[in-house]
Write a protein that holds these residues in place. Structure first.
Motif, short mmCIF file in Angstrom:
data_model
loop_
_atom_site.label_atom_id
_atom_site.label_comp_id
_atom_site.label_asym_id
_atom_site.label_seq_id
_atom_site.Cartn_x
_atom_site.Cartn_y
_atom_site.Cartn_z
N SER A 63 0.67 -1.13 0.03
CA SER A 63 -0.14 -0.07 0.29
C SER A 63 0.79 1.34 -0.01
O SER A 63 1.67 1.67 1.18
CB SER A 63 -1.06 0.12 1.32
OG SER A 63 -1.67 1.12 1.20
N PRO A 86 -0.38 -0.76 -10.23
CA PRO A 86 -1.50 -0.79 -9.29
C PRO A 86 -2.48 -2.07 -9.46
O PRO A 86 -2.57 -2.38 -10.48
CB PRO A 86 -2.35 0.58 -9.77
CG PRO A 86 -1.60 0.60 -11.38
CD PRO A 86 -0.45 -0.09 -11.31
N GLY A 112 -2.65 3.96 -3.08
CA GLY A 112 -3.40 2.79 -3.08
C GLY A 112 -2.60 1.48 -3.18
O GLY A 112 -1.41 1.61 -2.69
N ASP A 113 -3.26 0.84 -3.48
CA ASP A 113 -2.44 -0.79 -3.39
C ASP A 113 -1.79 -1.13 -4.69
O ASP A 113 -2.55 -1.09 -5.84
CB ASP A 113 -3.56 -1.85 -3.10
CG ASP A 113 -4.09 -1.88 -1.49
OD1 ASP A 113 -3.31 -1.37 -0.61
OD2 ASP A 113 -4.91 -2.22 -1.19
#
Length: 220
Positions: A63, A86, A112-113
């Motif tokens: 993350s 991503p 984001g992850d």
């Protein structure tokens, strides 16, 4: 492998914070993939983390917080690839190296992850991802090195011009990145690989220089 040198006329330094992410790994048979164990939830934004190996590893997910990320990479072989993609839609960060390497590069992420995949093809490698952050910095004077680096933090409010001195005929990319945002300022050389170029960047920034040979930048 030659250790990279960074000569800062301003005496600037990096600012880093350590945090954690989740960790998984695989090995493609070329060597061991290693990473550090869990410290906190995978949902915590990654500020600084390091992986070591000689084969192939995949981390899913990591993350990454929003904004500037710096990749410190060391490699002792001649065929290394790094890809950070991503989990949702978006462009990946990619680095491909065909020689020994000890340097840094930067990019801006949307928080984001992500999935990280690194493959050293049997040679020893290391990857560290950092999110430098600073509210202030020194005024840059002259920075120089013999390879790729990310220098900062610098205060650019009083800087109008950069004098770029790469080796003639070499690839030479210079970008000033903010800590937050979706774009930086690219500084390009003129004919012959040298140039005096305007600097329109304001605020605190980091200078990302990508080249293989000795270079120097002086700011006015």
């Amino acid at each position: 492998m030659n250790r990279r040198r960074l000569l800062l006329g301003s005496g600037a330094a990096f600012s880093t914070v350590l945090a954690g992410c989740s960790s998984t790994q695989t090995d493609d048979g070329n060597g061991n993939g290693e990473s550090q164990p869990d410290r906190t939830s995978a949902k915590k934004p990654l500020e600084s983390w390091k992986w070591l190996g000689s084969g192939s590893i995949m981390e899913d997910p990591i993350s990454i917080g929003n904004g500037l990320a710096v990749f410190d990479v060391g490699y002792e072989g001649d065929d290394f690839s790094l890809r950070v993609s991503p989990l949702e839609e978006g462009d990946p960060y990619e680095l491909k190296i065909d020689r020994e390497y000890d340097g840094a590069s930067a990019t801006l992420f949307e928080g984001g992850d992500y999935v990280l995949h690194a493959d050293g093809n049997g040679a020893q490698w290391s990857v560290e991802i950092r999110h430098p952050r600073a509210d202030s910095g020194s005024i840059p004077e002259t920075i120089s090195d013999d390879g790729p680096v990310v220098a900062g933090p610098f205060e650019f409010d009083s800087i109008d011009v950069a004098h770029l001195l790469p080796r003639p005929g070499t690839e030479f990319e210079v970008t000033i990145y903010p800590a937050e945002g979706d774009s930086g300022e690219r500084l390009t050389t003129g004919e012959g690989g040298k140039g005096e170029v305007p600097v329109d960047f304001d605020g605190v920034g980091w200078v990302d220089v990508q080249t293989w040979l000795p270079w120097q930048i002086t700011f006015d």
